[in-house]
Design an enzyme around this catalytic site. Structure first.
Site, mmCIF file in Angstrom:
data_model
loop_
_atom_site.group_PDB
_atom_site.id
_atom_site.type_symbol
_atom_site.label_atom_id
_atom_site.label_comp_id
_atom_site.label_asym_id
_atom_site.label_seq_id
_atom_site.Cartn_x
_atom_site.Cartn_y
_atom_site.Cartn_z
ATOM 1 N N ASP A 13 31.054 14.125 7.870
ATOM 2 C CA ASP A 13 30.132 15.274 7.838
ATOM 3 C C ASP A 13 28.664 14.858 7.914
ATOM 4 O O ASP A 13 27.781 15.548 7.396
ATOM 5 C CB ASP A 13 30.361 16.132 6.580
ATOM 6 C CG ASP A 13 31.785 16.649 6.497
ATOM 7 O OD1 ASP A 13 32.359 16.928 7.565
ATOM 8 O OD2 ASP A 13 32.319 16.760 5.386
ATOM 9 N N LYS A 16 27.860 14.285 13.148
ATOM 10 C CA LYS A 16 28.290 13.621 14.387
ATOM 11 C C LYS A 16 28.378 14.594 15.552
ATOM 12 O O LYS A 16 28.003 14.259 16.677
ATOM 13 C CB LYS A 16 29.668 12.949 14.178
ATOM 14 C CG LYS A 16 29.666 11.869 13.123
ATOM 15 C CD LYS A 16 31.072 11.379 12.821
ATOM 16 C CE LYS A 16 31.958 12.421 12.212
ATOM 17 N NZ LYS A 16 31.629 12.830 10.824
ATOM 18 N N GLY A 40 35.735 18.467 11.262
ATOM 19 C CA GLY A 40 35.061 19.743 11.507
ATOM 20 C C GLY A 40 33.653 19.438 11.952
ATOM 21 O O GLY A 40 32.849 18.961 11.157
ATOM 22 N N HIS A 41 33.374 19.637 13.237
ATOM 23 C CA HIS A 41 32.076 19.265 13.803
ATOM 24 C C HIS A 41 31.309 20.525 14.205
ATOM 25 O O HIS A 41 31.813 21.334 14.970
ATOM 26 C CB HIS A 41 32.262 18.354 15.017
ATOM 27 C CG HIS A 41 32.892 17.038 14.654
ATOM 28 N ND1 HIS A 41 33.117 16.045 15.564
ATOM 29 C CD2 HIS A 41 33.325 16.545 13.466
ATOM 30 C CE1 HIS A 41 33.673 15.004 14.943
ATOM 31 N NE2 HIS A 41 33.815 15.297 13.678
ATOM 32 N N GLN A 223 35.461 11.765 11.091
ATOM 33 C CA GLN A 223 35.434 11.170 9.754
ATOM 34 C C GLN A 223 34.252 10.190 9.632
ATOM 35 O O GLN A 223 33.231 10.388 10.254
ATOM 36 C CB GLN A 223 36.771 10.488 9.414
ATOM 37 C CG GLN A 223 37.909 11.466 9.154
ATOM 38 C CD GLN A 223 38.555 12.025 10.394
ATOM 39 O OE1 GLN A 223 38.963 11.297 11.279
ATOM 40 N NE2 GLN A 223 38.657 13.324 10.498
HETATM 41 P P1 GDP Z 1 30.184 16.210 11.389
HETATM 42 O O1 GDP Z 1 31.542 16.430 10.847
HETATM 43 O O2 GDP Z 1 29.699 14.815 11.204
HETATM 44 O O3 GDP Z 1 30.026 16.671 12.824
HETATM 45 O O4 GDP Z 1 29.198 17.126 10.505
HETATM 46 P P2 GDP Z 1 29.458 18.652 10.019
HETATM 47 O O5 GDP Z 1 29.265 19.555 11.162
HETATM 48 O O6 GDP Z 1 30.727 18.732 9.242
HETATM 49 O O7 GDP Z 1 28.299 18.801 8.948
HETATM 50 C C1 GDP Z 1 26.961 18.614 9.282
HETATM 51 C C2 GDP Z 1 26.192 19.916 9.000
HETATM 52 O O8 GDP Z 1 24.817 19.643 9.001
HETATM 53 C C3 GDP Z 1 26.401 20.983 10.041
HETATM 54 O O9 GDP Z 1 26.337 22.237 9.420
HETATM 55 C C4 GDP Z 1 25.206 20.790 10.986
HETATM 56 O O10 GDP Z 1 24.843 21.982 11.660
HETATM 57 C C5 GDP Z 1 24.140 20.384 10.007
HETATM 58 N N1 GDP Z 1 23.103 19.491 10.517
HETATM 59 C C6 GDP Z 1 23.229 18.424 11.363
HETATM 60 N N2 GDP Z 1 22.054 17.770 11.487
HETATM 61 C C7 GDP Z 1 21.169 18.444 10.681
HETATM 62 C C8 GDP Z 1 19.793 18.235 10.356
HETATM 63 O O11 GDP Z 1 19.142 17.284 10.790
HETATM 64 N N3 GDP Z 1 19.229 19.132 9.476
HETATM 65 C C9 GDP Z 1 19.922 20.180 8.950
HETATM 66 N N4 GDP Z 1 19.298 20.985 8.101
HETATM 67 N N5 GDP Z 1 21.214 20.388 9.239
HETATM 68 C C10 GDP Z 1 21.826 19.523 10.090
HETATM 69 P P1 IMO Z 2 34.466 14.984 9.958
HETATM 70 O O1 IMO Z 2 34.886 14.487 11.315
HETATM 71 C C1 IMO Z 2 34.823 14.787 5.618
HETATM 72 C C2 IMO Z 2 38.680 13.459 3.987
HETATM 73 C C3 IMO Z 2 39.443 14.495 3.188
HETATM 74 C C4 IMO Z 2 40.140 13.598 2.188
HETATM 75 C C5 IMO Z 2 40.477 12.358 3.028
HETATM 76 C C6 IMO Z 2 41.902 12.339 3.557
HETATM 77 O O2 IMO Z 2 34.164 16.436 9.922
HETATM 78 O O3 IMO Z 2 33.396 14.136 9.382
HETATM 79 P P2 IMO Z 2 43.124 13.682 5.505
HETATM 80 O O4 IMO Z 2 43.346 15.157 5.686
HETATM 81 O O5 IMO Z 2 42.392 13.037 6.614
HETATM 82 O O6 IMO Z 2 44.401 12.959 5.154
HETATM 83 O O7 IMO Z 2 42.191 13.586 4.177
HETATM 84 O O8 IMO Z 2 39.576 12.367 4.114
HETATM 85 N N1 IMO Z 2 38.282 13.873 5.357
HETATM 86 C C7 IMO Z 2 37.033 14.249 5.703
HETATM 87 N N2 IMO Z 2 35.939 14.419 4.952
HETATM 88 N N3 IMO Z 2 34.751 14.960 6.957
HETATM 89 C C8 IMO Z 2 35.846 14.775 7.726
HETATM 90 O O9 IMO Z 2 35.808 14.828 9.077
HETATM 91 C C9 IMO Z 2 37.077 14.440 7.103
HETATM 92 N N4 IMO Z 2 38.315 14.194 7.549
HETATM 93 C C10 IMO Z 2 39.039 13.837 6.473
HETATM 94 O O10 IMO Z 2 38.568 15.409 2.556
HETATM 95 O O11 IMO Z 2 39.230 13.190 1.188
HETATM 96 MG MG MG Z 3 32.557 17.634 9.466
#
Ligand code: GDP
Ligand code: IMO
Ligand code: MG
Length: 423
Positions: A13, A16, A40-41, A223
């Site tokens: 999270d 990416k 979840g991206h 991840q």
């Molecule tokens: P990922 O799983 O690595 O793709 O990240 P997620 O989407 O799960 O979580 C990142 C969150 O931060 C999302 O809601 C993005 O829209 C938000 N985000 C990404 N870069 C920035 C930033 O530089 N500033 C802010 N405020 N939000 C950001």
């Molecule tokens: P992105 O790509 C954050 C975590 C789960 C749990 C552990 C194992 O959005 O960064 P699993 O279902 O993979 O067997 O769970 O890994 N986990 C993540 N945490 N971002 C993710 O993906 C994750 N994918 C798995 O919360 O702790």
């Molecule tokens: Mg994510």
């Protein structure tokens, strides 16, 4: 054009999807290589917000090919519903290609994920319950079903029967649950298989052809480094290699073809699920970061645990991925915090540890040693030049560069495509 990788440098999270969306415009192919719909991206383009789990974040550029590599585990129902979600919003999936070697998440994997977490009780991992661990278990145990097996129903039936000879014993005799039926699985998956069939192919050839034409591939990690089965906080990890090495085995490209490895790191750290977290903030500041940063899981909606930036973890990510640049996201969220802290080392039994220990038995007992840095009050979300950042914000960024010895080339100042500084 270069082949570039984006890797999560922390516990996932980090942003990416957003960084992939920003950088993918220079690539011809965007590929996922590990994980599944546990990811979840989030990608925000203007007023549109896309939450992608399996489809690469390059899908929003219609001319690019988007690949789901062999290292990914695929739930056909989840993938089709995601394809329909983007199609309903005017995004074509004609350019989506799925590796024939990718393993399929079956209904019994979801069931086993649930049953195993319940069995573990207080020792649970806190998985996303998407069947990820059991699907990778079947892959390694050599009884998995691959995407190519979906192309012929008789072959699928035979392979499912072989798998269920074992899995139904596990479900009934160990967990005391009801067995699953081959017919029901085939019936429920048939319409989804029909939709996916034309997308299933040899994706390694697409990567090779792209490179032979002098064009670049962008590999989108899922991840993060600390969720890696080898380099993460085992056993509180996922069941694949989301680190840079996973790109080669998870997509079919050789290591010398990789030009850049970009580590995405949040300006603070978050974690979802169970497991140790040395710099965790179990206080008001942790809640402040969670609320201001909207730190709730995209896949499960769970609140993310928040903590200070951790230098030893950063160096660990740089080391095991060979990171060549850092994208530092969410610096805007730190505005208004009077004094910022960055962990530079740990104290353990009177000793100073500069490196993140791979012996996971001691992680829970580490005491972070912090460097304090002055914060800044200004809203920085509309700044687009590095020199215009408040001095203390620049100091924070440069401290992170000095800690890791790798340049911060992108600074995220908001979730939208253009809310960033590229240096
Ligand atoms: P990922 O799983 O690595 O793709 O990240 P997620 O989407 O799960 O979580 C990142 C969150 O931060 C999302 O809601 C993005 O829209 C938000 N985000 C990404 N870069 C920035 C930033 O530089 N500033 C802010 N405020 N939000 C950001
Ligand atoms: P992105 O790509 C954050 C975590 C789960 C749990 C552990 C194992 O959005 O960064 P699993 O279902 O993979 O067997 O769970 O890994 N986990 C993540 N945490 N971002 C993710 O993906 C994750 N994918 C798995 O919360 O702790
Ligand atoms: Mg994510």
């Amino acid at each position: 054009m270069k082949n570039m990788i984006v890797i999560g440098a922390q516990w996932g999270d980090e942003g990416k999807g957003r960084i992939t969306d920003m950088l993918a415009k220079t690539a011809d192919v965007v590929a996922r290589f590990s994980g599944g719909n546990n990811a979840g991206h989030t990608v925000i383009v203007g007023k549109e917000r896309f939450e992608l789990h399996l489809i690469p974040s390059g899908i929003l550029y219609s001319e690019k090919k988007n690949l789901i590599g062999n290292g990914v585990v695929i739930n056909p129902i989840a993938l089709v519903s995601e394809m329909e979600m983007v199609e309903n919003r005017g995004v074509s999936t004609d350019n989506l290609f799925i590796s024939e070697n990718a393993h399929v998440i079956m209904p019994y994997h979801l069931l086993l994920d649930q049953l195993e977490e319940e069995r573990k009780g207080p020792n649970k991992i806190g998985t996303t319950k998407k069947g990820i661990g059991p699907a990778y278990t079947d892959k390694v145990a050599r009884r998995g079903i691959r995407m190519s097996d979906l192309l012929d129903e008789e072959i699928l039936r035979k392979k499912l029967m072989l798998n269920l000879d074992f899995t139904n014993l596990l479900i009934t005799k160990i967990y005391g649950a009801d067995p699953v039926s081959v017919d029901e699985i085939i019936e429920s998956y048939r319409p989804y298989i029909a939709k996916l069939t034309k997308h299933i192919t040899n994706t390694a050839i697409i990567i090779d052809e792209c490179n032979k034409a002098g064009k670049g591939v962008f590999f989108e990690g899922a991840q993060g480094t600390l969720l890696d089965i080898d380099y993460g906080t085992y056993p509180y990890v996922t069941s694949s290699n989301p680190t840079a090495g996973g790109v080669c085995t998870g997509s079919g490209i050789g290591p010398v073809k990789i030009d850049e490895v970009i580590g995405v790191a949040k300006a603070y750290i978050t974690r979802v699920g169970e497991g140790p977290f040395p710099t965790e903030l179990n206080n008001e500041l942790g809640s402040f970061l969670r609320e201001k940063g909207h730190e709730y899981g995209v896949t499960t909606g769970r609140p993310r645990r928040c903590g200070w930036f951790d230098g030893p973890i950063h160096r660990h990510g740089i080391r095991v991925n060979g990171l060549t640049q850092i994208a530092l996201t969410k610096l805007d969220i730190l505005s208004g915090v009077d004094t910022l802290k960055i962990c530079t080392a740990y104290k353990y039994k009177g000793e100073i540890l500069k490196d993140f220990p791979m012996n996971q038995n001691i992680i829970g007992d580490l005491e972070p040693i912090y460097e304090e840095l002055p914060g800044w009050k200004e809203d920085i979300s509309e700044i687009r030049a590095y020199a215009d950042l408040p001095e203390n914000a620049r100091r924070y960024v440069e401290f992170i560069e000095e800690l890791g010895g790798v340049k911060v080339s992108i600074i995220g100042l908001g979730p939208e495509r253009d809310q960033a500084i590229c240096r």
